[in-house]
Design a protein around this motif. Structure first.
Motif, mmCIF file in Angstrom:
data_model
loop_
_atom_site.group_PDB
_atom_site.id
_atom_site.type_symbol
_atom_site.label_atom_id
_atom_site.label_comp_id
_atom_site.label_asym_id
_atom_site.label_seq_id
_atom_site.Cartn_x
_atom_site.Cartn_y
_atom_site.Cartn_z
ATOM 1 N N ALA A 373 -35.513 -47.753 -59.262
ATOM 2 C CA ALA A 373 -35.325 -49.148 -59.652
ATOM 3 C C ALA A 373 -36.363 -49.667 -60.644
ATOM 4 O O ALA A 373 -37.503 -49.209 -60.672
ATOM 5 N N PRO A 374 -35.976 -50.678 -61.422
ATOM 6 C CA PRO A 374 -36.954 -51.313 -62.321
ATOM 7 C C PRO A 374 -37.919 -52.242 -61.591
ATOM 8 O O PRO A 374 -38.963 -52.589 -62.134
ATOM 9 N N ILE A 375 -37.551 -52.675 -60.368
ATOM 10 C CA ILE A 375 -38.399 -53.613 -59.619
ATOM 11 C C ILE A 375 -38.836 -52.956 -58.317
ATOM 12 O O ILE A 375 -38.017 -52.376 -57.592
ATOM 13 N N MET A 376 -40.139 -53.050 -58.028
ATOM 14 C CA MET A 376 -40.680 -52.479 -56.792
ATOM 15 C C MET A 376 -41.330 -53.571 -55.952
ATOM 16 O O MET A 376 -41.799 -54.577 -56.483
ATOM 17 N N THR A 377 -41.378 -53.319 -54.655
ATOM 18 C CA THR A 377 -42.050 -54.278 -53.773
ATOM 19 C C THR A 377 -42.903 -53.523 -52.766
ATOM 20 O O THR A 377 -42.635 -52.364 -52.442
ATOM 21 N N ALA A 378 -43.919 -54.215 -52.253
ATOM 22 C CA ALA A 378 -44.649 -53.717 -51.086
ATOM 23 C C ALA A 378 -44.225 -54.601 -49.919
ATOM 24 O O ALA A 378 -44.078 -55.817 -50.097
ATOM 25 N N ASP A 379 -44.028 -53.999 -48.734
ATOM 26 C CA ASP A 379 -43.680 -54.798 -47.563
ATOM 27 C C ASP A 379 -44.790 -55.818 -47.349
ATOM 28 O O ASP A 379 -45.972 -55.458 -47.334
ATOM 29 N N ASN A 380 -44.386 -57.053 -47.196
ATOM 30 C CA ASN A 380 -45.356 -58.126 -46.972
ATOM 31 C C ASN A 380 -46.370 -58.266 -48.117
ATOM 32 O O ASN A 380 -47.409 -58.902 -47.966
ATOM 33 N N GLY A 381 -46.088 -57.638 -49.231
ATOM 34 C CA GLY A 381 -47.019 -57.661 -50.369
ATOM 35 C C GLY A 381 -46.311 -58.080 -51.642
ATOM 36 O O GLY A 381 -45.240 -58.679 -51.595
ATOM 37 N N PRO A 382 -46.910 -57.723 -52.788
ATOM 38 C CA PRO A 382 -46.357 -58.202 -54.058
ATOM 39 C C PRO A 382 -45.133 -57.424 -54.555
ATOM 40 O O PRO A 382 -44.790 -56.372 -54.013
ATOM 41 N N ALA A 383 -44.531 -57.939 -55.596
ATOM 42 C CA ALA A 383 -43.476 -57.233 -56.338
ATOM 43 C C ALA A 383 -43.998 -56.996 -57.745
ATOM 44 O O ALA A 383 -44.787 -57.794 -58.249
ATOM 45 N N TRP A 384 -43.590 -55.913 -58.369
ATOM 46 C CA TRP A 384 -44.017 -55.636 -59.748
ATOM 47 C C TRP A 384 -42.902 -54.915 -60.477
ATOM 48 O O TRP A 384 -41.912 -54.503 -59.854
ATOM 49 N N VAL A 385 -43.063 -54.782 -61.785
ATOM 50 C CA VAL A 385 -41.985 -54.133 -62.531
ATOM 51 C C VAL A 385 -42.419 -52.763 -63.033
ATOM 52 O O VAL A 385 -43.569 -52.562 -63.404
ATOM 53 N N GLN A 386 -41.462 -51.845 -63.019
ATOM 54 C CA GLN A 386 -41.717 -50.493 -63.513
ATOM 55 C C GLN A 386 -41.534 -50.457 -65.024
ATOM 56 O O GLN A 386 -40.993 -51.388 -65.637
ATOM 57 N N THR A 387 -41.915 -49.330 -65.616
ATOM 58 C CA THR A 387 -41.834 -49.184 -67.082
ATOM 59 C C THR A 387 -40.406 -49.420 -67.587
ATOM 60 O O THR A 387 -40.206 -50.005 -68.643
#
Ligand code: AHR
Length: 523
Positions: A373-387
């Motif tokens: 996926a282009p979007i990642m998340t950490a459980d209970n943490g932030p979201a960020w975008v992949q390349t």
């Protein structure tokens, strides 16, 4: 006497690799269907649970949807999302996903060896679509189920009321029909791993009967028949001809799926795979047209490229994760971490999709959050975008309008599997404001390229913005710790010379050139 800096730049340019791009307003490929920029969410890994839905997250809204993910999804301006699978759908009972959450059944998902709680179900998905302004592309189970279950969910979703299923929807809190327009008739039904795999004849007949019943319930819907899992499966070609022979008149699109890999870290060969993708699209179009001819049909079948991406980083790990988390809910499966080079490949694939805009009306980047996926998340943490987020966002935002036939005169190279690969691939799109955007992939690995774009047919145009994605480390990735390691820069560069816009682009780069006319509506 000429200054030394001028001489150096002159000689550099003389020895630089060069490519030219030629455009003519009258020579068009076709109009881009915005659904080309769709994506995909499957009940797989952490795509749903811990991805778009995490009620205990500090940023979850009243429905349990993560706001940070929602905001990133909105940045991609995705018009459609395919759901709920993928392989998952071929064992799915849609009725499990409606009604009070507390009484929803937990089921084993045989496709991914997980347990599906159904806590996030049909109405939750429709609500999420509303919040993201996305239309659903809903797939029905033609693996372990068939036409009856398929027509029931169309009745549940789209019939206004006064029947068993539509009244149940009203009872479940949605008085208005959802009017889901686009439906997939199963998923990868040719694949040995699919629960309920079918022969091409059996699938063609099942798809035909399901299509017939679904369209009797709601004649306004559009249906996608399963093409092959990909061009490498042995039955490719035969599958399309045989199953379409059974259901051609009843369906509206044929699906294509393709994922590319770079296991040997061979950049030149990896990026050349767009030639394979181009060939695949061309072949499927021909297969459809041969059935059109055979049936003396007036209907041309369009294509739905509803799974495409790079997928290989997680493949060695996934069996271990599957074994360690067997039958758990939402284990971290298919969590590919994408490199800068992968982003270039995504750019190349987008150029290929646009260059077939006349035939491909639907596309789904597989997938959207956490799972390849282009979007990642950490459980209970932030979201960020992949390349890979960036080229997709660029083309989704600026690639709508009319695709122009884009002639690229570029030097070429040979790689392990491909001959005559152009170093430069490009495609131009002009939009309704008259803006012209050129998307360009540079596969050259060492040196700058001098690009000359013939804009003689676009008098009064000038560069409004130049977006560039390049990186000194081709394996650079974004991560929770370093979410912005790979991201595009924006600026202005280049000059006009005799109707040609000239600029230098760096080695291994994704380039977006946005030209505007002085008469543009935006000015
Ligand atoms: O996108 C991941 C999987 O790839 C899908 O479930 C399946 O359709 C394909 O094989």
């Amino acid at each position: 006497m000429l200054p030394l800096s001028y001489k150096i730049s002159f000689y550099r340019r003389i020895h630089m690799k060069k490519a030219s791009i030629y455009l003519d307003r009258a020579f068009t490929v076709g109009t881009v269907d915005p659904r080309l920029f769709g994506s995909f969410l499957e009940h797989l890994g952490r795509a749903i649970y811990g991805g778009i839905y995490e009620p205990t997250h500090p940023l979850a809204d009243e429905d349990g949807f993560r706001q940070d993910v929602l905001d990133l999804v909105k940045k991609l301006q995705i018009p459609i999302v395919r759901y709920p699978g993928g392989n998952f759908v071929s064992g799915f009972q849609w009725e499990d996903s409606i009604g009070p959450k507390a009484s929803r059944k937990k089921r084993l998902s045989l496709a991914w060896k997980t347990t599906e709680t159904n806590e996030f179900g049909f109405h939750e998905f429709m609500k999420w679509c509303k919040k993201t302004n996305i239309s659903p592309m809903y797939s029905v189970n033609l693996g372990t189920r068939g036409a009856d279950a398929a027509r029931n969910i169309v009745e549940y979703a789209n019939h206004p009321g006064g029947s068993y299923w539509s009244d149940l929807r009203i009872q479940n809190g949605s008085p208005d029909p959802f009017n889901i327009k686009l439906w997939c008739l199963g998923n990868e039904m040719d694949a040995p791993w699919q629960t309920g795999q079918k022969s091409a004849v059996d699938y063609g007949k099942t798809a035909r009967e399901a299509a017939k019943l679904m369209k009797l319930v709601d004649p306004s819907i559009e249906l996608v028949a399963c093409g092959s899992t990909g061009p490498l499966i042995q039955t490719f070609g035969d599958w399309e001809l045989t199953m379409l022979n059974e259901c051609y008149d009843y369906v509206d699109y044929v699906s294509l799926h393709r994922y590319y890999e770079n296991p040997d870290d061979d950049t030149a060969n990896f990026l050349a795979n767009t030639l394979d993708m181009d060939d695949f699209i061309h072949t499927v179009s021909c297969l459809c047209d041969s059935i059109k001819g055979k049936k003396h049909s007036k209907k041309t079948l369009n294509l739905s490229f509803d799974e495409w991406n790079v997928w290989y980083h997680s493949k060695p790990l996934d069996p271990l994760i599957q074994a360690a988390h067997c039958w758990e809910t939402a284990p971290p499966l298919l969590q590919d971490v994408y490199t800068f080079t992968d982003a270039l490949m995504i750019g190349g694939m987008l150029i290929t999709l646009l260059s077939h805009a006349d035939r491909i009306k639907i596309g789904c980047l597989a997938q959207l959050v956490n799972v390849i996926a282009p979007i990642m998340t950490a459980d209970n943490g932030p979201a960020w975008v992949q390349t890979i987020f960036y080229p997709f966002a660029h083309v989704s935002l600026f690639g709508r309008g009319t695709v122009l036939q884009t002639l690229v005169d570029s030097p070429r190279y040979d790689s392990k599997d491909f001959c005559d690969v152009p170093f430069i691939s490009a495609i131009a799109v002009s939009n309704e404001n008259g803006d012209l955007t050129i998307f360009c992939l540079n596969r050259e690995e060492q040196d700058n390229f001098l690009l000359s774009i013939n804009l003689r047919d676009f008098p009064g145009y000038d560069l409004a913005e130049y977006l560039q994605l390049s990186h000194p480390d081709r394996n650079a990735v974004n991560s929770q710790a370093f979410p912005d390691l790979v991201k595009p820069v924006s600026g202005k560069t280049g000059t006009f010379e005799n109707g040609y816009y000239q600029l230098e682009i760096p080695p291994l780069s994704w380039n977006v050139l946005r030209f505007k006319s002085i008469n543009s509506k935006d000015n």
